[in-house]
Design a protein around this motif. Structure first.
Motif, PDB file in Angstrom:
ATOM      1  N   LYS A  24      -4.272   5.033  -0.741  1.00  0.00           N
ATOM      2  CA  LYS A  24      -3.463   4.173  -1.534  1.00  0.00           C
ATOM      3  C   LYS A  24      -3.928   2.654  -1.167  1.00  0.00           C
ATOM      4  O   LYS A  24      -4.214   1.638  -2.014  1.00  0.00           O
ATOM      5  N   VAL A  25      -4.093   2.425   0.181  1.00  0.00           N
ATOM      6  CA  VAL A  25      -4.294   1.142   0.731  1.00  0.00           C
ATOM      7  C   VAL A  25      -5.832   0.927   0.921  1.00  0.00           C
ATOM      8  O   VAL A  25      -6.144  -0.113   1.640  1.00  0.00           O
ATOM      9  N   ASP A  26      -6.500   1.862   1.064  1.00  0.00           N
ATOM     10  CA  ASP A  26      -8.043   1.859   1.361  1.00  0.00           C
ATOM     11  C   ASP A  26      -8.285   1.537   2.908  1.00  0.00           C
ATOM     12  O   ASP A  26      -8.988   0.499   2.938  1.00  0.00           O
ATOM     13  N   ILE A  27      -7.474   2.016   3.885  1.00  0.00           N
ATOM     14  CA  ILE A  27      -7.684   1.705   5.041  1.00  0.00           C
ATOM     15  C   ILE A  27      -7.821   3.169   5.777  1.00  0.00           C
ATOM     16  O   ILE A  27      -7.363   4.157   5.494  1.00  0.00           O
ATOM     17  N   THR A  28      -8.946   2.887   6.699  1.00  0.00           N
ATOM     18  CA  THR A  28      -9.300   4.317   7.369  1.00  0.00           C
ATOM     19  C   THR A  28      -7.974   4.800   7.961  1.00  0.00           C
ATOM     20  O   THR A  28      -7.120   4.221   8.558  1.00  0.00           O
ATOM     21  N   LEU A  29      -8.099   6.007   8.268  1.00  0.00           N
ATOM     22  CA  LEU A  29      -7.210   6.824   8.940  1.00  0.00           C
ATOM     23  C   LEU A  29      -6.942   6.308  10.346  1.00  0.00           C
ATOM     24  O   LEU A  29      -5.772   5.958  11.164  1.00  0.00           O
ATOM     25  N   SER A  30      -7.822   6.139  11.074  1.00  0.00           N
ATOM     26  CA  SER A  30      -7.789   5.701  12.435  1.00  0.00           C
ATOM     27  C   SER A  30      -7.189   4.386  12.467  1.00  0.00           C
ATOM     28  O   SER A  30      -6.469   4.235  13.528  1.00  0.00           O
ATOM     29  N   ASN A  31      -7.476   3.420  11.844  1.00  0.00           N
ATOM     30  CA  ASN A  31      -7.037   2.057  11.702  1.00  0.00           C
ATOM     31  C   ASN A  31      -5.437   2.114  11.516  1.00  0.00           C
ATOM     32  O   ASN A  31      -4.596   1.470  12.034  1.00  0.00           O
ATOM     33  N   LEU A  48      -1.049  -5.921   5.307  1.00  0.00           N
ATOM     34  CA  LEU A  48       0.444  -5.751   5.261  1.00  0.00           C
ATOM     35  C   LEU A  48       1.047  -5.853   3.858  1.00  0.00           C
ATOM     36  O   LEU A  48       1.792  -4.664   3.367  1.00  0.00           O
ATOM     37  N   GLU A  49       0.483  -6.501   2.925  1.00  0.00           N
ATOM     38  CA  GLU A  49       0.720  -6.679   1.530  1.00  0.00           C
ATOM     39  C   GLU A  49       0.305  -5.196   0.833  1.00  0.00           C
ATOM     40  O   GLU A  49       1.339  -4.800  -0.022  1.00  0.00           O
ATOM     41  N   ALA A  50      -0.744  -4.797   1.140  1.00  0.00           N
ATOM     42  CA  ALA A  50      -1.130  -3.451   0.620  1.00  0.00           C
ATOM     43  C   ALA A  50      -0.326  -2.248   0.949  1.00  0.00           C
ATOM     44  O   ALA A  50       0.146  -1.310   0.115  1.00  0.00           O
ATOM     45  N   ILE A  51       0.292  -2.394   2.082  1.00  0.00           N
ATOM     46  CA  ILE A  51       0.924  -1.345   2.731  1.00  0.00           C
ATOM     47  C   ILE A  51       2.402  -1.471   2.007  1.00  0.00           C
ATOM     48  O   ILE A  51       2.883  -0.371   1.666  1.00  0.00           O
ATOM     49  N   CYS A  52       3.009  -2.809   1.777  1.00  0.00           N
ATOM     50  CA  CYS A  52       4.179  -2.927   1.301  1.00  0.00           C
ATOM     51  C   CYS A  52       4.308  -2.412  -0.144  1.00  0.00           C
ATOM     52  O   CYS A  52       5.182  -1.958  -0.741  1.00  0.00           O
ATOM     53  N   ARG A  53       3.150  -2.890  -0.863  1.00  0.00           N
ATOM     54  CA  ARG A  53       3.113  -2.371  -2.351  1.00  0.00           C
ATOM     55  C   ARG A  53       3.209  -0.862  -2.246  1.00  0.00           C
ATOM     56  O   ARG A  53       3.726  -0.099  -3.161  1.00  0.00           O
ATOM     57  N   ALA A  54       2.300  -0.191  -1.574  1.00  0.00           N
ATOM     58  CA  ALA A  54       2.319   1.321  -1.583  1.00  0.00           C
ATOM     59  C   ALA A  54       3.616   1.926  -1.165  1.00  0.00           C
ATOM     60  O   ALA A  54       3.740   2.958  -1.788  1.00  0.00           O
ATOM     61  N   LEU A  55       4.510   1.350  -0.503  1.00  0.00           N
ATOM     62  CA  LEU A  55       5.499   2.025   0.269  1.00  0.00           C
ATOM     63  C   LEU A  55       6.603   1.560  -0.584  1.00  0.00           C
ATOM     64  O   LEU A  55       7.867   1.769  -0.154  1.00  0.00           O
TER      65      LEU A  55
END
Length: 68
Positions: A24-31, A48-55
């Motif tokens: 959803k946030v287009d960030i690698t699993l490791s990061n 942080l914005e992308a994570i907050c939107r997704a969650l």
């Protein structure tokens, strides 16, 4: 460290896996894993914005200041 990352708690409340959030946030699993375990030294506001939107949460739900 006085900043605690509660990403795993919010993910559990939303019943979202690391894989789902990564997609959803287009960030690698490791990061994302580094952030989730509190080993990250920094986080970009865009991330942080992308994570907050997704969650559907606020930055304060993920990051917490705790005195030593």
């Amino acid at each position: 460290m006085p900043i605690v990352v509660n990403l795993d708690v919010i993910m559990a409340k939303r019943k979202m896996s690391l894989n789902e959030l990564s997609e959803k946030v287009d960030i690698t699993l490791s990061n994302l894993s580094i952030l989730k375990t509190g080993k990250a030294k920094a986080v970009r506001f865009t991330t942080l914005e992308a994570i907050c939107r997704a969650l559907d949460c606020q930055p304060g739900d993920i990051l917490e200041f705790v005195e030593d």
